[in-house]
Scaffold this active site. Structure first.
Site, PDB file in Angstrom:
ATOM      1  N   THR A  13      -7.086-107.087  52.983  1.00 24.57           N
ATOM      2  CA  THR A  13      -8.130-107.435  53.596  1.00 24.57           C
ATOM      3  C   THR A  13      -8.771-106.536  54.289  1.00 24.57           C
ATOM      4  O   THR A  13      -8.025-105.771  55.273  1.00 24.57           O
ATOM      5  CB  THR A  13      -7.905-109.042  54.366  1.00 24.57           C
ATOM      6  OG1 THR A  13      -9.394-109.326  54.615  1.00 24.57           O
ATOM      7  CG2 THR A  13      -7.103-108.811  55.474  1.00 24.57           C
ATOM      8  N   SER A  14     -10.205-106.470  54.283  1.00 22.50           N
ATOM      9  CA  SER A  14     -10.941-105.413  55.105  1.00 22.50           C
ATOM     10  C   SER A  14     -10.895-105.942  56.544  1.00 22.50           C
ATOM     11  O   SER A  14     -11.457-105.205  57.509  1.00 22.50           O
ATOM     12  CB  SER A  14     -12.146-104.972  54.409  1.00 22.50           C
ATOM     13  OG  SER A  14     -13.049-106.037  54.333  1.00 22.50           O
ATOM     14  N   CYS A  63     -22.308-131.559  44.165  1.00 23.39           N
ATOM     15  CA  CYS A  63     -23.647-131.803  43.873  1.00 23.39           C
ATOM     16  C   CYS A  63     -24.353-131.830  45.304  1.00 23.39           C
ATOM     17  O   CYS A  63     -23.762-132.440  46.321  1.00 23.39           O
ATOM     18  CB  CYS A  63     -23.787-133.007  43.274  1.00 23.39           C
ATOM     19  SG  CYS A  63     -25.772-133.639  43.227  1.00 23.39           S
ATOM     20  N   CYS A 100     -26.163-135.739  45.920  1.00 18.97           N
ATOM     21  CA  CYS A 100     -25.021-137.108  45.835  1.00 18.97           C
ATOM     22  C   CYS A 100     -23.650-136.771  46.104  1.00 18.97           C
ATOM     23  O   CYS A 100     -22.997-137.820  46.631  1.00 18.97           O
ATOM     24  CB  CYS A 100     -25.130-137.811  44.723  1.00 18.97           C
ATOM     25  SG  CYS A 100     -24.166-137.115  43.366  1.00 18.97           S
ATOM     26  N   ALA A 133      -0.330-103.896  47.265  1.00 17.37           N
ATOM     27  CA  ALA A 133       0.181-105.246  47.775  1.00 17.37           C
ATOM     28  C   ALA A 133       1.352-105.391  46.716  1.00 17.37           C
ATOM     29  O   ALA A 133       2.403-105.765  47.328  1.00 17.37           O
ATOM     30  CB  ALA A 133      -0.647-106.270  47.507  1.00 17.37           C
ATOM     31  N   CYS A 138     -27.169-136.916  38.310  1.00 20.37           N
ATOM     32  CA  CYS A 138     -28.158-137.486  39.320  1.00 20.37           C
ATOM     33  C   CYS A 138     -29.375-136.644  39.317  1.00 20.37           C
ATOM     34  O   CYS A 138     -30.253-137.064  39.906  1.00 20.37           O
ATOM     35  CB  CYS A 138     -27.636-137.609  40.830  1.00 20.37           C
ATOM     36  SG  CYS A 138     -27.722-136.279  41.885  1.00 20.37           S
ATOM     37  N   ASN A 154      -9.373-115.772  49.460  1.00 20.23           N
ATOM     38  CA  ASN A 154      -9.748-115.599  48.162  1.00 20.23           C
ATOM     39  C   ASN A 154      -9.997-116.963  47.322  1.00 20.23           C
ATOM     40  O   ASN A 154      -9.348-118.123  47.770  1.00 20.23           O
ATOM     41  CB  ASN A 154      -8.655-114.887  47.260  1.00 20.23           C
ATOM     42  CG  ASN A 154      -8.083-113.580  47.965  1.00 20.23           C
ATOM     43  OD1 ASN A 154      -9.037-112.994  48.532  1.00 20.23           O
ATOM     44  ND2 ASN A 154      -7.091-113.281  47.639  1.00 20.23           N
ATOM     45  N   HIS A 167     -11.864-120.070  52.481  1.00 20.42           N
ATOM     46  CA  HIS A 167     -13.250-119.829  51.856  1.00 20.42           C
ATOM     47  C   HIS A 167     -13.375-120.918  50.466  1.00 20.42           C
ATOM     48  O   HIS A 167     -14.299-120.650  49.448  1.00 20.42           O
ATOM     49  CB  HIS A 167     -13.698-118.464  51.282  1.00 20.42           C
ATOM     50  CG  HIS A 167     -13.615-117.543  52.625  1.00 20.42           C
ATOM     51  ND1 HIS A 167     -13.587-116.048  52.452  1.00 20.42           N
ATOM     52  CD2 HIS A 167     -14.222-117.755  53.747  1.00 20.42           C
ATOM     53  CE1 HIS A 167     -13.846-115.636  53.809  1.00 20.42           C
ATOM     54  NE2 HIS A 167     -14.387-116.786  54.323  1.00 20.42           N
TER      55      HIS A 167
HETATM   56  N1  APR Z   1      -3.317-103.900  47.494  1.00 21.96           N
HETATM   57  C1  APR Z   1      -3.488-104.083  48.805  1.00 21.96           C
HETATM   58  N2  APR Z   1      -4.710-103.837  49.306  1.00 21.96           N
HETATM   59  C2  APR Z   1      -5.850-103.343  48.577  1.00 21.96           C
HETATM   60  C3  APR Z   1      -5.689-103.190  47.139  1.00 21.96           C
HETATM   61  C4  APR Z   1      -4.182-103.230  46.774  1.00 21.96           C
HETATM   62  N3  APR Z   1      -3.998-103.113  45.450  1.00 21.96           N
HETATM   63  N4  APR Z   1      -6.709-102.613  46.524  1.00 21.96           N
HETATM   64  C5  APR Z   1      -7.744-102.670  47.456  1.00 21.96           C
HETATM   65  N5  APR Z   1      -7.129-103.137  48.749  1.00 21.96           N
HETATM   66  C6  APR Z   1      -7.707-103.495  50.093  1.00 21.96           C
HETATM   67  C7  APR Z   1      -8.833-102.626  50.391  1.00 21.96           C
HETATM   68  O1  APR Z   1      -8.590-101.382  50.858  1.00 21.96           O
HETATM   69  C8  APR Z   1      -9.710-103.339  51.209  1.00 21.96           C
HETATM   70  O2  APR Z   1      -9.232-103.322  52.543  1.00 21.96           O
HETATM   71  O3  APR Z   1      -8.120-104.757  50.055  1.00 21.96           O
HETATM   72  C9  APR Z   1      -9.213-104.958  50.958  1.00 21.96           C
HETATM   73  C10 APR Z   1     -10.504-105.795  50.113  1.00 21.96           C
HETATM   74  O4  APR Z   1     -11.312-105.749  51.168  1.00 21.96           O
HETATM   75  P1  APR Z   1     -12.654-106.918  50.851  1.00 21.96           P
HETATM   76  O5  APR Z   1     -13.031-106.428  49.302  1.00 21.96           O
HETATM   77  O6  APR Z   1     -13.524-106.833  51.771  1.00 21.96           O
HETATM   78  O7  APR Z   1     -11.999-108.185  50.592  1.00 21.96           O
HETATM   79  P2  APR Z   1     -11.654-109.467  51.740  1.00 21.96           P
HETATM   80  O8  APR Z   1     -10.963-108.756  53.065  1.00 21.96           O
HETATM   81  O9  APR Z   1     -11.167-110.296  51.184  1.00 21.96           O
HETATM   82  O10 APR Z   1     -13.254-109.922  52.090  1.00 21.96           O
HETATM   83  C11 APR Z   1     -13.447-110.824  52.662  1.00 21.96           C
HETATM   84  O11 APR Z   1     -15.849-111.176  51.967  1.00 21.96           O
HETATM   85  O12 APR Z   1     -17.316-111.195  50.380  1.00 21.96           O
HETATM   86  C12 APR Z   1     -16.682-111.956  51.284  1.00 21.96           C
HETATM   87  O13 APR Z   1     -15.857-114.186  50.919  1.00 21.96           O
HETATM   88  C13 APR Z   1     -15.851-112.937  50.326  1.00 21.96           C
HETATM   89  O14 APR Z   1     -13.425-113.503  50.911  1.00 21.96           O
HETATM   90  C14 APR Z   1     -14.178-112.610  50.880  1.00 21.96           C
HETATM   91  C15 APR Z   1     -14.657-111.912  52.304  1.00 21.96           C
END
Ligand code: APR
Length: 254
Positions: free
Chosen positions: A197-198, A136, A139, A241, A159, A111, A128
């Protein structure tokens, strides 16, 4: 016979409580309860914007196309500009508490919302990058990212060079220090807690696999199962979460 949620919470809490080198690995889902939408799934950013606005070559070729959406993402989601800044939620706070208690050594986050830092996490790998500054592309000078430095339609450096937010665009390399620090943490950890995270964006998404290969116990907190759930996860907690982390902290602290 599948274990009950209470049994799974107890197993996860035991692993976290006994961890010698615990590591948190977080994605956008940990910040949803702070009011920041995820990128994918329900209410996802990529349902409203074309991800190509964050492709590095798109940004370099036509910054005037990327900047309006980037600004909208920032003001809408990250509280910059005149919006009230977003706040960390219980999940961020518990990770910071566990770091202070020595239960986890570091948090690796994908994040850029700054909420782990705001919650008090100190040993933080911002895989990330972050959105505290602009860099920039001519520069290399860094400026703070705020309403003033991003007032122009296409913010420019004194610049004359193109300014880019200091977070990692698609097609851009991961900061070398973040790569090294996260690789070390994933190799050393005996307990990795995945929150929100997905697991679809690499190379960040490879870290739980690396941790598992090195013997870590893996806990996953996500309302939905992911590609990790059946592959590397020892305890899956189908919870949001905030609730999951508060319930785990109660058990760990008991
Ligand atoms: N608590 C826990 N998990 C949750 C909640 C919640 N309240 N709400 C949603 N989620 C889960 C979803 O089910 C999903 O699996 O959080 C996950 C979010 O997934 P993404 O939106 O794909 O986010 P992320 O995994 O961080 O994406 C990775 O993709 O777009 C790029 O750079 C961006 O860092 C990001 C990267």
């Amino acid at each position: 016979m599948t274990a009950t949620l209470a049994e799974n919470l107890a197993r996860a809490a035991e692993a976290i409580g006994n961890a010698r080198y615990g590591v948190g690995f977080t994605g956008a889902g940990i910040s949803v309860e702070s009011g920041i939408p995820p990128f994918r799934g329900e209410g996802g950013v990529w349902n409203r914007y074309d991800p190509s606005i964050l492709d590095l070559d798109t940004f370099m070729r036509s910054p005037e196309r990327s900047w309006p959406a980037i600004k909208e993402m920032f003001t809408a989601f990250l509280g910059t500009g005149d919006r009230t800044p977003v706040e960390p939620n219980a999940a961020h706070r518990v990770l910071a508490k566990w770091e202070a208690e020595g239960r986890i050594k570091t948090v690796i986050t994908q994040n850029i919302d700054g909420l782990h830092e705001a919650a008090g996490s100190r040993n933080l790998v911002e895989f990330h990058g972050h959105c505290r500054s602009l860099v920039c592309l001519s520069c290399g000078r860094r400026l703070p990212l705020n309403a003033e430095t991003t007032a122009a339609d296409v913010p420019k450096c004194p610049c004359g060079g193109l300014l880019k937010p200091d977070f990692v665009f698609f097609g851009e390399g991961i900061p070398p220090e973040a790569l090294a620090d996260s690789d070390e943490a994933a190799r050393r950890t005996d307990c990795m807690v995945l929150v929100g995270t997905s697991g679809v964006v690499y190379p960040a998404a490879s870290l739980p696999f690396l941790a598992k290969r090195n013997g870590a116990f893996v806990v996953e907190i996500n309302p939905e199962p992911t590609s990790y759930t059946d592959a590397v996860v020892d305890v899956f907690l189908p919870l949001k979460a905030g609730e999951a982390m508060e319930r785990l902290d109660e058990l760990v602290s008991a």
